[in-house]
Design a protein around this motif. Structure first.
Motif, PDB file in Angstrom:
ATOM      1  N   GLU A 164      97.100   3.111 -38.442  1.00  0.00           N
ATOM      2  CA  GLU A 164      96.288   2.416 -37.436  1.00  0.00           C
ATOM      3  C   GLU A 164      95.196   3.329 -36.896  1.00  0.00           C
ATOM      4  OE1 GLU A 164      98.735   0.982 -34.337  1.00  0.00           O
ATOM      5  OE2 GLU A 164      99.305  -0.867 -35.370  1.00  0.00           O
ATOM      6  N   ASP A 165      95.595   4.543 -36.531  1.00  0.00           N
ATOM      7  CA  ASP A 165      94.623   5.489 -35.989  1.00  0.00           C
ATOM      8  C   ASP A 165      93.564   5.852 -37.029  1.00  0.00           C
ATOM      9  OD1 ASP A 165      96.055   5.431 -33.650  1.00  0.00           O
ATOM     10  OD2 ASP A 165      97.132   7.304 -34.028  1.00  0.00           O
ATOM     11  N   ALA A 166      93.992   6.038 -38.264  1.00  0.00           N
ATOM     12  CA  ALA A 166      93.050   6.411 -39.318  1.00  0.00           C
ATOM     13  C   ALA A 166      92.060   5.286 -39.599  1.00  0.00           C
ATOM     14  CB  ALA A 166      93.810   6.781 -40.596  1.00  0.00           C
ATOM     15  N   ALA A 167      92.542   4.036 -39.512  1.00  0.00           N
ATOM     16  CA  ALA A 167      91.669   2.886 -39.763  1.00  0.00           C
ATOM     17  C   ALA A 167      90.821   2.528 -38.551  1.00  0.00           C
ATOM     18  CB  ALA A 167      92.499   1.683 -40.189  1.00  0.00           C
ATOM     19  N   GLY A 168      91.133   3.117 -37.397  1.00  0.00           N
ATOM     20  CA  GLY A 168      90.373   2.845 -36.177  1.00  0.00           C
ATOM     21  C   GLY A 168      90.755   1.577 -35.460  1.00  0.00           C
ATOM     22  N   VAL A 169      91.814   0.878 -35.907  1.00  0.00           N
ATOM     23  CA  VAL A 169      92.179  -0.402 -35.288  1.00  0.00           C
ATOM     24  C   VAL A 169      92.936  -0.218 -33.979  1.00  0.00           C
ATOM     25  CG1 VAL A 169      92.199  -1.617 -37.485  1.00  0.00           C
ATOM     26  CG2 VAL A 169      94.293  -0.528 -36.664  1.00  0.00           C
ATOM     27  N   SER A 170      93.353   1.007 -33.654  1.00  0.00           N
ATOM     28  CA  SER A 170      94.030   1.254 -32.381  1.00  0.00           C
ATOM     29  C   SER A 170      93.061   1.721 -31.301  1.00  0.00           C
ATOM     30  CB  SER A 170      95.125   2.309 -32.568  1.00  0.00           C
ATOM     31  OG  SER A 170      94.566   3.558 -32.963  1.00  0.00           O
ATOM     32  N   ARG A 171      91.771   1.767 -31.639  1.00  0.00           N
ATOM     33  CA  ARG A 171      90.763   2.258 -30.701  1.00  0.00           C
ATOM     34  C   ARG A 171      90.324   1.098 -29.788  1.00  0.00           C
ATOM     35  NH1 ARG A 171      87.181   3.362 -26.877  1.00  0.00           N
ATOM     36  NH2 ARG A 171      85.937   5.252 -27.238  1.00  0.00           N
ATOM     37  N   ALA A 172      91.068   0.876 -28.730  1.00  0.00           N
ATOM     38  CA  ALA A 172      90.758  -0.207 -27.804  1.00  0.00           C
ATOM     39  C   ALA A 172      89.397   0.021 -27.153  1.00  0.00           C
ATOM     40  CB  ALA A 172      91.839  -0.306 -26.736  1.00  0.00           C
ATOM     41  N   TYR A 173      88.738  -1.068 -26.784  1.00  0.00           N
ATOM     42  CA  TYR A 173      87.466  -0.983 -26.067  1.00  0.00           C
ATOM     43  C   TYR A 173      87.339  -2.187 -25.147  1.00  0.00           C
ATOM     44  CZ  TYR A 173      85.808  -4.318 -29.607  1.00  0.00           C
ATOM     45  OH  TYR A 173      85.660  -5.409 -30.419  1.00  0.00           O
ATOM     46  N   LEU A 174      86.374  -2.129 -24.242  1.00  0.00           N
ATOM     47  CA  LEU A 174      86.223  -3.155 -23.215  1.00  0.00           C
ATOM     48  C   LEU A 174      84.919  -3.920 -23.396  1.00  0.00           C
ATOM     49  CD1 LEU A 174      87.312  -1.091 -20.055  1.00  0.00           C
ATOM     50  CD2 LEU A 174      88.746  -2.314 -21.709  1.00  0.00           C
ATOM     51  N   MET A 175      84.943  -5.182 -23.004  1.00  0.00           N
ATOM     52  CA  MET A 175      83.744  -6.025 -22.959  1.00  0.00           C
ATOM     53  C   MET A 175      83.678  -6.675 -21.589  1.00  0.00           C
ATOM     54  SD  MET A 175      83.805  -7.852 -26.721  1.00  0.00           S
ATOM     55  CE  MET A 175      85.419  -8.554 -26.426  1.00  0.00           C
ATOM     56  N   ASN A 176      82.482  -6.929 -21.106  1.00  0.00           N
ATOM     57  CA  ASN A 176      82.322  -7.504 -19.773  1.00  0.00           C
ATOM     58  C   ASN A 176      81.687  -8.884 -19.852  1.00  0.00           C
ATOM     59  OD1 ASN A 176      79.790  -5.710 -20.371  1.00  0.00           O
ATOM     60  ND2 ASN A 176      79.092  -7.176 -18.819  1.00  0.00           N
ATOM     61  N   TYR A 177      82.077  -9.746 -18.911  1.00  0.00           N
ATOM     62  CA  TYR A 177      81.514 -11.091 -18.798  1.00  0.00           C
ATOM     63  C   TYR A 177      81.326 -11.418 -17.326  1.00  0.00           C
ATOM     64  CZ  TYR A 177      82.779 -11.548 -23.707  1.00  0.00           C
ATOM     65  OH  TYR A 177      82.885 -11.348 -25.061  1.00  0.00           O
ATOM     66  N   ASP A 178      80.211 -12.092 -17.035  1.00  0.00           N
ATOM     67  CA  ASP A 178      79.935 -12.514 -15.662  1.00  0.00           C
ATOM     68  C   ASP A 178      80.765 -13.743 -15.309  1.00  0.00           C
ATOM     69  OD1 ASP A 178      78.117 -10.477 -15.472  1.00  0.00           O
ATOM     70  OD2 ASP A 178      76.363 -11.749 -15.844  1.00  0.00           O
ATOM     71  N   ALA A 179      80.841 -14.015 -14.009  1.00  0.00           N
ATOM     72  CA  ALA A 179      81.602 -15.171 -13.547  1.00  0.00           C
ATOM     73  C   ALA A 179      81.035 -16.470 -14.099  1.00  0.00           C
ATOM     74  CB  ALA A 179      81.628 -15.202 -12.017  1.00  0.00           C
ATOM     75  N   ASP A 180      79.713 -16.550 -14.275  1.00  0.00           N
ATOM     76  CA  ASP A 180      79.117 -17.787 -14.760  1.00  0.00           C
ATOM     77  C   ASP A 180      79.202 -17.932 -16.279  1.00  0.00           C
ATOM     78  OD1 ASP A 180      77.362 -15.764 -15.329  1.00  0.00           O
ATOM     79  OD2 ASP A 180      75.578 -16.740 -14.522  1.00  0.00           O
TER      80      ASP A 180
END
Length: 474
Positions: A164-180
């Protein structure tokens, strides 16, 4: 093509029916009630050209005002943006010193990952502190903001954590969205999210030969285990399913959407918006009146019919009993308007818990006097700090659980602000340690708190190393 059932009783069956535009665009009643308000609040926060382009929505037209006059007033409109400055001040003050992320556990690889996440949480180079500073601003403007935890998609099955680590699939990341952008949702009986629909729009260049710019709309659906992404590119095209599968928090059986929300009483734009609009209209009215007062109008006192032309290159001829003069305002109403504008400005600061900033005094204050003046503001900042830290913790805990990291993560800070100098806290810590309390744990905690606050701008790897050395010290 995959679709959404009209009743949505079982979201996991979305891929079995035909999708309709009416179904995917269904909006929550709360969203419908607030979407126009959110748009206005964004304009009031941004100000500048964004508000100027939509000034007709905010500048009140006088009763029977001629269209030519109103259009001229629109062309001269200006906006004194107190609310936006107040919100930016709170965001800057709250995270003036970056929060400290403390990790307990023996998994060195996991600590390295969270250090990387703290420095680049969205794969765009944004630090975790800056990311949540931006979400905090969104929450003060719209009442809430949303964060989605995601993981990269793999090309195939993986067997071990190392793969998983070698493939990069365990590298969590964040995305943001507005209330609207969060248009529909549902909660279970315990208050947890069951599913949510997010809609975003942007301009994309068409891939056909003309390569024109088209509006692309995307709908993202999340439930406790799965996600679907739908896309509509251009007005003359249909909706298509572009991706689906299990999301990163499926193993936790929870929706990967987290909300940063402030209490109604701490929703600053909601408290200041009407005052800001009143100030906007009155300040523009006063400006217009002052401008018109600079161009005096001639007055002819005569019983005869008037048909002469008046101008800079012309003259007039009057009878012996006729009189001529110029109109000029006395100025009393101007003073009343100026006083009212000052009162509105003070009220904007007052409802935002910053009355001390409404005045224009430039006298220097002692540390104690400054602390007393900012007493209420400090309490509000601490409430904001608690909300932001709680959102950070929920996100980090979910990531650690999904990755199955053996770490205990905590977030500290955002409870002391620029009002107190670091030297004051250092003196307090020294006095505490001088009491001779026989607790090695207390001593280590005091040292870690002081070190992390002093090193607030250092990289997370450095902070982790300092904490590890303090923990390992005898």
């Amino acid at each position: 093509m995959a679709g959404v059932p009209a009743d949505r009783e079982d979201p996991r069956t979305w891929g079995t029916v035909i999708l309709s535009m009416q179904t995917i665009n269904r909006e929550h009643p709360e969203y419908i009630a607030r979407k126009a308000m959110w748009k206005h609040y964004k304009d009031l926060y941004a100000g500048g050209e964004q508000l100027r382009e939509r000034a007709s929505e905010y500048l009140v037209r006088r009763h029977k005002e001629p269209n030519e006059v109103y259009m001229e007033r629109l062309s001269r409109v200006f906006y004194q943006n107190y609310a936006g400055a107040i919100i930016d001040w709170y965001a800057a003050t709250l995270i003036h010193r970056e929060p400290a992320f403390m990790m307990d556990g023996s998994d060195a690889a996991a600590k390295q990952f969270f250090s990387s996440l703290a420095n680049n949480c969205d794969l765009k180079g944004t630090s975790l502190s800056e990311f949540f500073r931006q979400r905090f601003v969104d929450a003060l403007v719209q009442g809430s903001s949303y964060v989605v935890v995601d993981f990269p998609r793999g090309n195939g099955p993986v067997i071990s954590r190392a793969e998983e680590d070698a493939a990069g699939v365990s590298r969590a990341y964040l995305m943001n969205y507005d209330a609207d952008e969060v248009i529909n949702w549902n909660y279970d009986e315990t208050g947890g999210l069951e599913w949510v629909v997010i809609r975003t729009s942007c301009l994309q260049q068409s891939k056909v030969t003309d390569a024109k710019w088209e509006k692309e709309t995307r709908w993202i659906y999340y439930d406790r285990e799965t996600f679907q992404i739908y896309r509509k590119g251009g007005e003359d095209r249909g909706i298509e399913l572009v991706d689906e599968g299990s999301h990163g928090l499926a193993s936790l059986h929870r929706v990967p959407v987290f909300q940063l929300k402030v209490l109604e009483g701490l929703w600053l734009m909601n408290k200041a918006a009407l005052l800001q609009l009143e100030h906007f209209n009155k300040s523009n009215a006063l400006s217009w009146a002052l401008t018109m007062g600079l161009f005096a109008s001639p007055v002819i006192y005569s019983d005869k019919e008037w048909n002469q032309i008046v101008g800079e290159s012309y003259y007039i001829q009057l009878g012996s009993q006729d009189r001529f003069g110029w109109t000029e305002p006395e100025g009393k109403v101007y003073q009343l308007a100026a006083n009212n504008l000052a009162s509105l400005k003070d009220e904007i600061y007052r409802v935002c818990y910053l009355m001390n900033q409404a005045g224009s005094s430039s006298a220097r204050q002692s540390g104690l006097s400054k602390q007393l003046d900012f007493g209420t503001t400090e309490e509000v900042l601490r409430a904001y700090g608690t909300a932001v830290k709680e959102a950070m913790k929920q996100v980090l805990w979910a990531i650690a659980a999904a990755r199955q990291d053996g770490l205990t993560i905590d977030v500290a800070g955002m409870d002391e602000f620029d009002i107190d100098e670091f030297g004051t806290e250092l003196d307090d810590a020294k006095k505490l340690l001088d009491l001779g309390i026989g607790s090695p744990t207390l001593k280590k905690q005091v040292f870690k708190r002081l070190a992390l606050k002093y090193l607030c701008d250092a990289r997370q790897e450095v902070k982790n190393q300092v904490v590890a050395e303090i923990e390992g010290a005898e």
